[in-house]
Design a protein around this motif. Structure first.
Motif, PDB file in Angstrom:
ATOM      1  N   GLY A 171     -74.273  38.864 -79.339  1.00 52.75           N
ATOM      2  CA  GLY A 171     -75.716  38.732 -79.157  1.00 52.75           C
ATOM      3  C   GLY A 171     -76.562  39.554 -80.099  1.00 52.75           C
ATOM      4  N   LEU A 172     -75.965  40.571 -80.752  1.00 54.66           N
ATOM      5  CA  LEU A 172     -76.753  41.430 -81.645  1.00 54.66           C
ATOM      6  C   LEU A 172     -76.141  41.544 -83.039  1.00 54.66           C
ATOM      7  N   THR A 173     -74.864  41.954 -83.114  1.00 50.13           N
ATOM      8  CA  THR A 173     -74.262  42.135 -84.441  1.00 50.13           C
ATOM      9  C   THR A 173     -74.298  40.842 -85.249  1.00 50.13           C
ATOM     10  N   PHE A 174     -73.847  39.743 -84.654  1.00 51.89           N
ATOM     11  CA  PHE A 174     -73.777  38.470 -85.370  1.00 51.89           C
ATOM     12  C   PHE A 174     -75.153  37.989 -85.834  1.00 51.89           C
ATOM     13  N   PRO A 175     -76.157  37.876 -84.949  1.00 50.70           N
ATOM     14  CA  PRO A 175     -77.452  37.363 -85.423  1.00 50.70           C
ATOM     15  C   PRO A 175     -78.162  38.300 -86.392  1.00 50.70           C
ATOM     16  N   VAL A 176     -78.093  39.616 -86.158  1.00 53.05           N
ATOM     17  CA  VAL A 176     -78.741  40.557 -87.081  1.00 53.05           C
ATOM     18  C   VAL A 176     -78.098  40.455 -88.458  1.00 53.05           C
ATOM     19  N   GLN A 177     -76.760  40.430 -88.479  1.00 54.46           N
ATOM     20  CA  GLN A 177     -76.042  40.332 -89.747  1.00 54.46           C
ATOM     21  C   GLN A 177     -76.436  39.071 -90.508  1.00 54.46           C
ATOM     22  N   HIS A 178     -76.442  37.947 -89.839  1.00 54.63           N
ATOM     23  CA  HIS A 178     -76.683  36.689 -90.535  1.00 54.63           C
ATOM     24  C   HIS A 178     -78.159  36.492 -90.876  1.00 54.63           C
ATOM     25  N   TRP A 179     -79.063  37.062 -90.069  1.00 50.43           N
ATOM     26  CA  TRP A 179     -80.476  37.011 -90.451  1.00 50.43           C
ATOM     27  C   TRP A 179     -80.710  37.807 -91.725  1.00 50.43           C
ATOM     28  N   ILE A 180     -80.148  38.999 -91.809  1.00 50.45           N
ATOM     29  CA  ILE A 180     -80.324  39.832 -93.002  1.00 50.45           C
ATOM     30  C   ILE A 180     -79.718  39.154 -94.223  1.00 50.45           C
ATOM     31  N   THR A 181     -78.500  38.624 -94.073  1.00 55.43           N
ATOM     32  CA  THR A 181     -77.832  37.998 -95.211  1.00 55.43           C
ATOM     33  C   THR A 181     -78.607  36.785 -95.696  1.00 55.43           C
ATOM     34  N   ARG A 182     -79.068  35.945 -94.779  1.00 52.10           N
ATOM     35  CA  ARG A 182     -79.802  34.758 -95.191  1.00 52.10           C
ATOM     36  C   ARG A 182     -81.146  35.121 -95.817  1.00 52.10           C
ATOM     37  N   LEU A 184     -61.965  34.575 -87.693  1.00 49.73           N
ATOM     38  CA  LEU A 184     -62.969  33.827 -88.446  1.00 49.73           C
ATOM     39  C   LEU A 184     -64.370  34.406 -88.268  1.00 49.73           C
ATOM     40  N   VAL A 185     -64.665  34.977 -87.103  1.00 50.26           N
ATOM     41  CA  VAL A 185     -65.989  35.570 -86.884  1.00 50.26           C
ATOM     42  C   VAL A 185     -66.283  36.628 -87.945  1.00 50.26           C
ATOM     43  N   GLY A 186     -65.268  37.402 -88.308  1.00 49.46           N
ATOM     44  CA  GLY A 186     -65.461  38.407 -89.345  1.00 49.46           C
ATOM     45  C   GLY A 186     -65.566  37.807 -90.734  1.00 49.46           C
ATOM     46  N   GLN A 187     -64.847  36.719 -90.978  1.00 49.10           N
ATOM     47  CA  GLN A 187     -64.799  36.146 -92.318  1.00 49.10           C
ATOM     48  C   GLN A 187     -66.028  35.333 -92.699  1.00 49.10           C
ATOM     49  N   VAL A 188     -66.771  34.813 -91.714  1.00 49.30           N
ATOM     50  CA  VAL A 188     -67.900  33.948 -92.059  1.00 49.30           C
ATOM     51  C   VAL A 188     -69.039  34.718 -92.715  1.00 49.30           C
ATOM     52  N   ALA A 189     -68.892  36.038 -92.827  1.00 45.26           N
ATOM     53  CA  ALA A 189     -69.931  36.825 -93.503  1.00 45.26           C
ATOM     54  C   ALA A 189     -70.185  36.321 -94.913  1.00 45.26           C
ATOM     55  N   GLN A 190     -69.140  35.845 -95.581  1.00 44.67           N
ATOM     56  CA  GLN A 190     -69.309  35.408 -96.965  1.00 44.67           C
ATOM     57  C   GLN A 190     -69.909  34.013 -97.079  1.00 44.67           C
ATOM     58  N   ALA A 191     -69.991  33.277 -95.953  1.00 48.40           N
ATOM     59  CA  ALA A 191     -70.479  31.901 -96.012  1.00 48.40           C
ATOM     60  C   ALA A 191     -71.999  31.815 -95.933  1.00 48.40           C
ATOM     61  N   THR A 192     -72.618  32.691 -95.137  1.00 53.28           N
ATOM     62  CA  THR A 192     -74.051  32.540 -94.861  1.00 53.28           C
ATOM     63  C   THR A 192     -74.899  32.603 -96.120  1.00 53.28           C
ATOM     64  N   VAL A 207     -72.909  28.378 -88.339  1.00 48.63           N
ATOM     65  CA  VAL A 207     -73.236  29.147 -89.545  1.00 48.63           C
ATOM     66  C   VAL A 207     -73.986  28.278 -90.547  1.00 48.63           C
ATOM     67  N   VAL A 208     -73.574  27.017 -90.674  1.00 47.03           N
ATOM     68  CA  VAL A 208     -74.283  26.102 -91.573  1.00 47.03           C
ATOM     69  C   VAL A 208     -75.730  25.931 -91.117  1.00 47.03           C
ATOM     70  N   LEU A 209     -75.946  25.785 -89.815  1.00 51.58           N
ATOM     71  CA  LEU A 209     -77.315  25.640 -89.303  1.00 51.58           C
ATOM     72  C   LEU A 209     -78.127  26.913 -89.505  1.00 51.58           C
ATOM     73  N   LEU A 210     -77.487  28.076 -89.406  1.00 52.83           N
ATOM     74  CA  LEU A 210     -78.196  29.329 -89.702  1.00 52.83           C
ATOM     75  C   LEU A 210     -78.632  29.346 -91.162  1.00 52.83           C
ATOM     76  N   ALA A 211     -77.778  28.876 -92.054  1.00 52.15           N
ATOM     77  CA  ALA A 211     -78.145  28.807 -93.465  1.00 52.15           C
ATOM     78  C   ALA A 211     -79.320  27.869 -93.695  1.00 52.15           C
ATOM     79  N   HIS A 212     -79.409  26.817 -92.872  1.00 49.72           N
ATOM     80  CA  HIS A 212     -80.550  25.894 -92.941  1.00 49.72           C
ATOM     81  C   HIS A 212     -81.778  26.453 -92.226  1.00 49.72           C
TER      82      HIS A 212
END
Length: 416
Positions: A59-70, A264-272, A350-355
């Motif tokens: 609920g926090l690590t994943f969305p914060v990480q992917h928001w910052i990366t995107r 895979l949760v850890g590896q998707v960091a490079q996809a966003t 993850v694809v939808l987050l990128a969009h």
């Protein structure tokens, strides 16, 4: 050699993959050490805190990480810095609410030990902080460092827990503090706490504070629901009257089959970031190839998962968890298929987050609960069969809805 050369990218990806695997192993070692050091009954508060750690990561690590990366991929780290105030306030509210809730529920959750309320609040804050560090490292394409951080987080916990075992400490809160101590690993990457001053034109508005709140809220909600569907089966089975043995068997089988998901949760960091750059550049051809590849991989994965679950699956469960843990062949096959679909939903999300469409992810998961609930109400089989069928129904529905949403997001991009 350029840091972005193919060989460098390959080493970084390998480092991230290895870090994800080792981190997952160390997480279980920490809990095993806590259980052995305290005993099954005394370790119950630590188990609850450990469970909350999983939800806080979702609920926090994943969305914060992917928001910052995107955001950094599209508009630069300056946009992250400009919008960070609103997410920080949201996290502060969540920390206070979860800490207060844990205090009010300290009796049923932690046997009345109020110290765990503080530990819950610290885990919540630490999860958000971990998302910041991972997000900025991923934004800078330092994926080997992300992998090292994944390992360091759980290694610190393991060393602390094993030290408590050696010292014969029997205070559950001490093991809870060891779990919190894992976030100290962030200190090894001090530079990742500071955003760089780069700023690029942000026509998409991803750096807007309001958009940041919407992104984080939707992504967090989707991940929490997905986490509940993925891990909540044993609890639901107990509520429906399943025997303790059935609950243990379901927990063991799910733990084994969701191991690839944990990695895979850890590896998707490079996809966003990579996908976000494709979206920003409107590389529709590349995005279409990603979409087709995901669909093909899911189809193949479901077939392979069903074969593994129906064939060696029950034997593997007994091998890992002991001869008394026996899962039926049909249940094993269904759990394996559901776990493959969980991988697919993670990637589609993850694809939808990128969009920049996290609300579509949340909507898909909320709608996926409807057929799952219908199965729970109407299914005539045993409690175990009913829970497993609901699990597969939720995963399958979420995957279909996410795949459709991904296609529509790409189509909307082509029409814009």
């Amino acid at each position: 050699m350029s840091p972005t050369s193919p060989s460098s990218r390959s080493r970084a990806a390998s480092g991230l993959a290895a870090g994800s695997v080792l981190s997952g192993v160390l997480a279980y070692v920490f809990f095993a050490a806590s259980t052995r050091g305290l005993g099954a009954e005394a370790a119950a508060p630590v188990a609850v805190l450990w469970s909350w750690w999983g939800f806080a990561a979702a609920g926090l690590t994943f969305p914060v990480q992917h928001w910052i990366t995107r955001t950094a991929a599209v508009a630069g780290e300056g946009a992250v810095r400009a919008a960070r105030g609103t997410p920080a306030r949201l996290v502060a509210v969540v920390v206070v609410v979860t800490g207060a809730g844990a205090w009010l529920l300290r009796e049923p959750l932690f046997g009345g030990d109020g110290r765990f309320a503080l530990l819950v609040a610290l885990v919540t804050a630490g999860a958000a902080g971990m998302g910041v560090v991972r997000g900025l490292l991923a934004a800078r394409r330092r994926f080997a460092a992300v992998g090292a951080l994944l390992v360091a987080e759980n290694l610190v916990r393991c060393v602390a827990a094993l030290g408590l075992v050696v010292l014969d400490v029997d205070d559950p809160a001490a093991y809870g503090a060891a779990l919190v101590l894992g976030y100290a690993a962030c200190a090894g990457w001090v530079a990742a706490w500071r955003t760089l001053p780069d700023q690029r034109p942000d026509a998409s508005g991803v750096g807007d504070a309001g958009r940041a709140s919407a992104f984080l809220g939707s992504a967090a909600g989707a991940q929490v629901v997905a986490q509940a569907v993925l891990t909540g089966g044993p609890v639901l089975l107990a509520v429906l009257g399943g025997s303790p043995t059935d609950v243990t068997v379901l927990f063991a089988a799910l733990a084994l089959y969701r191991a690839p998901y944990t990695v895979l949760v850890g590896q998707v960091a490079q996809a966003t970031g990579a996908l976000a750059r494709l979206v920003d550049a409107r590389r529709l051809d590349r995005l279409r190839r990603v979409e087709v590849a995901l669909l093909a991989a899911t189809a193949v994965g479901v077939v392979v998962g069903a074969a593994v679950g129906a064939g060696p699956g029950p034997w593997l469960v007994r091998l890992v968890f002991g001869p008394d843990v026996r899962v039926e062949q049909g249940v094993s096959a269904a759990l394996a298929v559901g776990s493959v679909l969980a991988l697919a939903t993670l990637l589609q999300g993850v694809v939808l987050l990128a969009h920049d469409r996290p609300e579509r992810t949340l909507l898909a998961w909320l709608l996926a609960l409807v057929p799952a609930a219908a199965v729970l109400v109407a299914a005539p089989g045993s409690a175990t069969t009913t829970v497993v069928a609901a699990f597969v129904a939720a995963q399958a529905t979420a995957w279909v809805l996410l795949a459709v949403a991904t296609h529509r997001a790409r189509s909307a991009l082509s029409d814009a």
